[in-house]
Design a protein around this motif. Sequence first.
Motif, mmCIF file in Angstrom:
data_model
loop_
_atom_site.group_PDB
_atom_site.id
_atom_site.type_symbol
_atom_site.label_atom_id
_atom_site.label_comp_id
_atom_site.label_asym_id
_atom_site.label_seq_id
_atom_site.Cartn_x
_atom_site.Cartn_y
_atom_site.Cartn_z
ATOM 1 N N GLY A 35 0.730 -1.403 -0.121
ATOM 2 C CA GLY A 35 0.102 -0.015 -0.044
ATOM 3 C C GLY A 35 0.932 1.426 -0.153
ATOM 4 N N ALA A 50 -4.722 8.962 -6.172
ATOM 5 C CA ALA A 50 -4.728 7.758 -5.358
ATOM 6 C C ALA A 50 -5.775 6.771 -6.239
ATOM 7 C CB ALA A 50 -5.553 7.896 -4.051
ATOM 8 N N GLU A 51 -6.845 7.386 -6.778
ATOM 9 C CA GLU A 51 -7.845 6.670 -7.580
ATOM 10 C C GLU A 51 -7.020 6.136 -8.506
ATOM 11 O OE1 GLU A 51 -11.479 7.766 -7.627
ATOM 12 O OE2 GLU A 51 -12.075 6.314 -9.251
ATOM 13 N N GLU A 52 -6.207 6.851 -9.526
ATOM 14 C CA GLU A 52 -5.557 6.358 -10.438
ATOM 15 C C GLU A 52 -4.619 5.304 -10.131
ATOM 16 O OE1 GLU A 52 -4.141 9.506 -12.832
ATOM 17 O OE2 GLU A 52 -2.623 8.348 -13.949
ATOM 18 N N GLY A 54 -4.900 3.118 -7.929
ATOM 19 C CA GLY A 54 -5.842 1.916 -7.504
ATOM 20 C C GLY A 54 -5.938 1.577 -6.104
ATOM 21 N N PRO A 55 -6.542 0.459 -5.911
ATOM 22 C CA PRO A 55 -7.070 0.222 -4.347
ATOM 23 C C PRO A 55 -5.791 -0.103 -3.384
ATOM 24 C CG PRO A 55 -7.050 -1.927 -5.916
ATOM 25 C CD PRO A 55 -6.914 -0.646 -6.556
ATOM 26 N N ARG A 56 -4.691 -0.005 -3.736
ATOM 27 C CA ARG A 56 -3.531 0.047 -2.935
ATOM 28 C C ARG A 56 -2.936 1.357 -2.800
ATOM 29 N NH1 ARG A 56 1.093 -3.277 -5.283
ATOM 30 N NH2 ARG A 56 0.147 -2.881 -7.401
ATOM 31 N N VAL A 58 -4.076 5.263 -0.776
ATOM 32 C CA VAL A 58 -4.848 5.969 -0.139
ATOM 33 C C VAL A 58 -4.702 7.331 -0.124
ATOM 34 C CG1 VAL A 58 -5.843 6.519 2.322
ATOM 35 C CG2 VAL A 58 -5.991 4.190 1.433
ATOM 36 N N THR A 80 -4.832 1.397 7.482
ATOM 37 C CA THR A 80 -5.497 0.884 6.371
ATOM 38 C C THR A 80 -4.548 -0.312 5.810
ATOM 39 O OG1 THR A 80 -5.772 3.110 5.470
ATOM 40 C CG2 THR A 80 -5.853 1.488 3.876
ATOM 41 N N PHE A 81 -3.190 -0.276 5.830
ATOM 42 C CA PHE A 81 -2.308 -1.313 5.102
ATOM 43 C C PHE A 81 -1.631 -1.885 6.138
ATOM 44 C CE2 PHE A 81 -2.671 2.200 2.071
ATOM 45 C CZ PHE A 81 -3.521 1.682 1.105
#
Length: 252
Positions: A35, A50-52, A54-56, A58, A80-81
Amino acid sequence: MGGPDLTGRVGLVTGASRGIGAAVARGLLDAGAAGVVVTGRRPETVAAVAEELGPRAVAVSGNVRDPEHAREAVATAVATFGACDLLVNNAGTNPSAGPLMEVDLEAVDATWDVNLRAPLVWARAAWDGWMRANGGAIVAVGSVGGLTPGPALGAYNVSKAGLHHLTRQLAHELAPTVRVNAVAASVVRTRLAEALFATDPDGVAAAHPLGRLGEPDDVAAAVLFLLSDAASWITGVVLPVDGGLSGAAGPL
Ligand SMILES: NC(=O)c1ccc[n+]([C@@H]2O[C@H](COP(=O)([O-])OP(=O)(O)OC[C@H]3O[C@@H](n4cnc5c(N)ncnc54)[C@H](OP(=O)(O)O)[C@@H]3O)[C@@H](O)[C@H]2O)c1
């Protein structure tokens, strides 16, 4: 052989909304990081980064000068990670240019605050929030201007020289638990440096023995190496990433 292996590590990159920081964040994930927390001042910009990614990834937005923002970012990485192993003190600014005898002192404060004081603030947050108990690695993005004085960017250059020595001092104080290193970049094609190369990119490129300007990925590659176990016996160094500029021979 591929790049550095950062499988399972968790990274935190300041100033990751664009430029070198964004390249480092992408590089961390490409190297297998579990992450990454990306930061910058504008919430919508860092959220989009962060969206670009991906899910890892934030996003945590705030001013890098704010210790509470630093603590929140470290806590977010851990919540989170599950860790905060790698800190990249990348956010930087250069609002002032000109001779030190004339430069606006408020601009000097802002430059030294962001480029020098904030990296200490973030190192302390990472140390308190994770690294003291679990170890880790820190890399700062310094500058060739912090190695050699120049005519135009005195306040910036002094901040980066301070950052280089902060790196050496922290390496001394945090060993053997945390390794602390820096890179000293020359002109890299980002918004921050645009004024340096916009009018004569070929001339600026030609001043570098390797004959080109730097790209964000050139700096990111060195940062990732210093963060990785491939550099496990390296601490307290300031690695020039500069197309050969700092090692170039002067006039005979
Ligand atoms: N480009 C070069 O030639 C060069 C050479 C040597 C060293 N460096 C160093 O490389 C690092 C990255 O710079 P860059 O070239 O990638 O420039 P950039 O594209 O302008 O990126 C700078 C980053 O720092 C963030 N930032 C600046 N002030 C901030 C503040 N007060 N709070 C939070 N974030 C802040 C910016 O985020 P927001 O504006 O979105 O908040 C942005 O993400 C800097 O430390 C710079 O000094 C660059």
